[in-house]
Design a protein around this motif. Structure first.
Motif, PDB file in Angstrom:
ATOM      1  N   ASP A  69     -53.097   1.378   8.998  1.00  0.00           N
ATOM      2  CA  ASP A  69     -53.615   2.151   7.875  1.00  0.00           C
ATOM      3  C   ASP A  69     -52.529   2.377   6.846  1.00  0.00           C
ATOM      4  OD1 ASP A  69     -52.175   4.809   8.267  1.00  0.00           O
ATOM      5  OD2 ASP A  69     -53.182   4.656  10.206  1.00  0.00           O
ATOM      6  N   THR A  70     -52.921   2.827   5.675  1.00  0.00           N
ATOM      7  CA  THR A  70     -51.982   3.139   4.583  1.00  0.00           C
ATOM      8  C   THR A  70     -51.948   4.649   4.373  1.00  0.00           C
ATOM      9  OG1 THR A  70     -53.750   2.798   2.948  1.00  0.00           O
ATOM     10  CG2 THR A  70     -52.354   0.912   3.464  1.00  0.00           C
ATOM     11  N   GLY A  71     -51.968   5.374   5.470  1.00  0.00           N
ATOM     12  CA  GLY A  71     -52.044   6.828   5.390  1.00  0.00           C
ATOM     13  C   GLY A  71     -50.703   7.518   5.331  1.00  0.00           C
ATOM     14  N   CYS A  72     -50.674   8.746   5.834  1.00  0.00           N
ATOM     15  CA  CYS A  72     -49.502   9.612   5.693  1.00  0.00           C
ATOM     16  C   CYS A  72     -48.353   9.218   6.609  1.00  0.00           C
ATOM     17  CB  CYS A  72     -49.899  11.061   5.942  1.00  0.00           C
ATOM     18  SG  CYS A  72     -50.625  11.345   7.576  1.00  0.00           S
ATOM     19  N   GLY A  73     -48.642   8.485   7.679  1.00  0.00           N
ATOM     20  CA  GLY A  73     -47.575   8.081   8.599  1.00  0.00           C
ATOM     21  C   GLY A  73     -47.120   9.235   9.493  1.00  0.00           C
ATOM     22  N   MET A  74     -46.183   8.943  10.391  1.00  0.00           N
ATOM     23  CA  MET A  74     -45.676   9.933  11.341  1.00  0.00           C
ATOM     24  C   MET A  74     -44.163   9.839  11.431  1.00  0.00           C
ATOM     25  SD  MET A  74     -48.463   9.518  14.444  1.00  0.00           S
ATOM     26  CE  MET A  74     -48.434   7.726  14.374  1.00  0.00           C
ATOM     27  N   ASP A  75     -43.523  10.984  11.639  1.00  0.00           N
ATOM     28  CA  ASP A  75     -42.074  10.985  11.817  1.00  0.00           C
ATOM     29  C   ASP A  75     -41.735  10.799  13.301  1.00  0.00           C
ATOM     30  OD1 ASP A  75     -42.574  13.435  13.034  1.00  0.00           O
ATOM     31  OD2 ASP A  75     -42.039  14.595  11.261  1.00  0.00           O
ATOM     32  N   LEU A  76     -40.429  10.719  13.597  1.00  0.00           N
ATOM     33  CA  LEU A  76     -39.982  10.441  14.964  1.00  0.00           C
ATOM     34  C   LEU A  76     -40.376  11.548  15.932  1.00  0.00           C
ATOM     35  CD1 LEU A  76     -36.423   8.958  14.321  1.00  0.00           C
ATOM     36  CD2 LEU A  76     -38.499   7.736  14.956  1.00  0.00           C
ATOM     37  N   GLU A  77     -40.350  12.771  15.482  1.00  0.00           N
ATOM     38  CA  GLU A  77     -40.688  13.887  16.361  1.00  0.00           C
ATOM     39  C   GLU A  77     -42.129  13.793  16.834  1.00  0.00           C
ATOM     40  OE1 GLU A  77     -40.616  18.797  16.390  1.00  0.00           O
ATOM     41  OE2 GLU A  77     -39.952  17.668  14.614  1.00  0.00           O
ATOM     42  N   VAL A  78     -43.033  13.421  15.923  1.00  0.00           N
ATOM     43  CA  VAL A  78     -44.439  13.268  16.299  1.00  0.00           C
ATOM     44  C   VAL A  78     -44.621  12.063  17.224  1.00  0.00           C
ATOM     45  CG1 VAL A  78     -46.759  12.817  15.426  1.00  0.00           C
ATOM     46  CG2 VAL A  78     -45.252  14.404  14.216  1.00  0.00           C
TER      47      VAL A  78
END
Length: 629
Positions: free
Chosen positions: A421-430
């Motif tokens: 997807d081209t959404g908000c993405g996730m950081d390493l913690e998530v």
């Protein structure tokens, strides 16, 4: 001694030789005198020359005798001293010769030692050059005196080019003040150890533990400093890998613990939902459609169906088996689910599908695969609340290394399903917690936190893997690896056509064995409504008694697996002894590992999972009685 002739001072002429010479000289002189007398007195007095000759001969003999005895005395007086002198000279000469020989021996010994020392030095330098750890010799100001090959390779220059340069001039040691303090501390006799990162010639980052030690000379003064390094890059990588493995193990343990809890809860829920859905469907069929109760029953059925989906997710976390596996082509599955995915997403999300031209076949359960794809599609939808694109791809890949893929699959060929997807993405913690059950980034009431944990559990059952890429503000991609089955395509073609025929009623006799009262009443009503003759029992012991007491033919046994006193498989084994083989179906809401503990076969193609509908039950009964399976 200096006044004597050479032969009197120890020369080679002896006294006898001297006497002979003296006599000869005297005779010559006497003859010369006689001749002179003849010339002076020619013919007048011949006796005069003879007289002169006689006188001189007499005097010569007398003189010789006296002189000879004198010479003997002299020789006796000085002979011993001259002999001692000559002996001393010989001794001194012998001593000098011995000293010379000893000096020659010492010279040869020294030359041998120098040769051995040179050979030893070359050997030590060769060993020093070939040390696997980098070693550098420094003076007290940090100037490089010498270094081995490992050090020169690591620093990216030749040893000759680095000798004479200051350690401060190297880019790796940019903090000159700190390095100066370390050198001063080492020069005081205290070893210094610190960690340093260096880039090798290939551009690879290396982490080293460096140690500074001083070498002391006379008067306990430091003469130079040895810089020794130990490359711990591989060790750190191994520690990181070990930490990741440990985290995966913890995650696996956590998933297993939650799975056991979820399995127990889901089983109890399944029994309740089986009764709720069964009686609701039958009630809906019996009452007129114009009654208000119809809508109420539909709401009950809708709520129960949602609860059923939730229990299926809980079971997916704990399940160690896959039911109803069959050959599936990922390409066809995506085509069949296209409309369902489209309805699941928002209208402002564009779907881009790229399917492989090859068959991406695998053996799987259709329901579980649909659940995986829908969970990922819903996750992508929530990451693009306004608009975006969803890319779905399929393909085949040869996986050599499982690095970065969870849970680690074995190397081999895999059918790959990718959704990005081209959404908000996730950081390493998530990302670290993404597969944990009940973990969610949504607001309270917006999600159960079971979507991705369910995906993880199902992929683990398939012995596949998940690879995740995500970047905040850019998007997220899930790449699923399913074990590829080369012959699944042919197996798809070999499936019988009548396995999906509509359910039919019958007139055969069926024995129902169920320990849950509500489920037994609901199933009994369903079976009787289909026209079959029903026998029922509350547990395995009662089932044996009812079957053996029945005088007619029992065409089919439907039994729960896990029951008190006597399990379903044990009851079937006992009846096989007394009544012979009877077709049978198992019913359960437990996971496969729990069923195996109670004597079930781990294949169990004849298992109906709770909760089930009247249509599901009718179809399975008819297929079993007709020998379709």
């Amino acid at each position: 001694m200096k006044g004597f002739p050479r032969f009197l001072r120890g020369g080679r002429l002896s006294v006898s030789r001297y006497s002979l010479a003296l006599i000869t000289l005297w005779l010559v002189v006497s003859l010369l005198i006689a001749l002179a007398a003849l010339r002076v007195y020619p013919g007048e007095r011949p006796w005069i020359p003879l007289a002169f000759l006689g006188v001189f001969l007499t005097l010569g003999v007398t003189t010789y005798s006296s002189f000879r005895w004198m010479l003997q005395d002299v020789e006796k007086g000085f002979g011993m001293e001259w002999g001692k002198r000559e002996h001393a000279v010989h001794l001194e000469r012998d001593s000098l010769r011995l000293d010379l020989e000893q000096e020659q021996l010492r010279s040869r010994d020294l030359a041998g030692r120098l040769k051995n020392a040179s050979l030893q030095t070359r050997r030590l330098h060769s060993v020093f050059s070939q040390l696997c750890h980098p070693v550098v010799f420094l003076d007290l100001q940090g100037e490089i005196l010498d270094l081995n090959t490992s050090a020169s390779d690591l620093l990216g220059a030749s040893a000759s080019g680095l000798r004479g340069k200051s350690l401060f001039a190297l880019s790796a040691f940019a903090d000159a003040d700190e390095l100066t303090k370390l050198l001063e501390t080492a020069a005081l006799g205290e070893p210094v150890q610190f960690q340093q990162e260096l880039f090798s010639q290939t551009g690879e980052l290396h982490t080293l533990i460096l140690t500074l030690k001083a070498v002391f000379g006379e008067k306990e003064r430091a003469e130079l400093v040895i810089l020794e390094g130990q490359d711990i890059t591989e060790r750190l990588r191994a520690e990181v890998a070990l930490q990741e493995t440990f985290q995966q193990f913890q995650q696996s343990q956590k998933m297993e613990a939650v799975g056991r809890l979820a399995g127990g809860i889901a089983h109890d829920f399944n029994n309740l939902l089986t009764s709720i859905l069964g009686f609701s469907h039958m009630a809906l069929e019996e009452i007129p459609e114009d009654l208000d109760a119809v809508d109420d029953l539909k709401e009950v059925i809708l709520a129960a169906t949602r609860a059923q989906n939730l229990t299926q997710k809980l079971l997916a976390i704990s399940r160690k088996d896959l039911f109803n596996t069959r050959p599936i082509d990922l390409n066809q599955l995506v085509r069949d689910m296209n409309k369902l995915i489209r309805v699941t997403l928002h209208e402002n999300i564009e779907i881009v599908t790229e399917l492989s031209s090859e068959f991406c076949t695998l053996l799987a359960d259709t329901t579980s695969l649909e659940q995986v794809i829908l969970n990922l599609a819903v996750n992508a939808r929530d990451a693009m609340p306004r608009s975006g694109r969803l890319y779905i791809r399929t393909g085949l890949e040869d996986l050599e290394s499982p690095a970065g893929i969870l849970p680690e699959p074995s190397p081999g060929k895999y059918a790959v399903f990718s959704i990005r997807d081209t959404g908000c993405g996730m950081d390493l913690e998530v990302l670290e917690h993404i597969f944990e059950p009940f973990f969610t980034t949504k607001e309270a009431g917006q999600g159960t936190g079971l979507g991705l944990s369910t995906v993880y559990a199902i992929m683990k059952q398939y012995q596949g893997g998940i690879q995740i890429w995500s970047e905040p503000g850019v998007g997220t991609e899930f790449k699923l690896f399913f074990p590829y089955h080369e012959y699944a395509e042919q197996m798809m073609l070999d499936l019988p056509n009548d396995v999906r025929r509509p359910p039919e009623k019958g007139e055969e006799t069926i024995l129902l064995v169920e320990d849950e009262d509500g489920v037994r009443r609901m199933a009994s009503k369903m079976i009787e409504s289909l026209g079959y003759t029903l026998l029922s029992a509350a547990d395995g012991e009662e089932g044996v008694r009812v079957a053996e007491a029945y005088e007619g033919k029992i065409d089919l046994i439907i039994t729960d697996v896990v029951m008190p006193n006597l399990s379903g498989p044990e009851m079937i084994d006992r009846l096989r002894i007394s009544l012979g083989h009877i077709p049978h179906l198992y019913v359960s809401g437990f996971t496969m590992d729990k069923l195996v503990e109670h004597g079930a076969d781990d294949s169990m193609d004849n298992l109906i999972r709770k909760p089930y509908s009247r249509e599901d039950l009718a179809r399975r009964i008819r297929n079993t009685l007709d020998g379709v399976g």
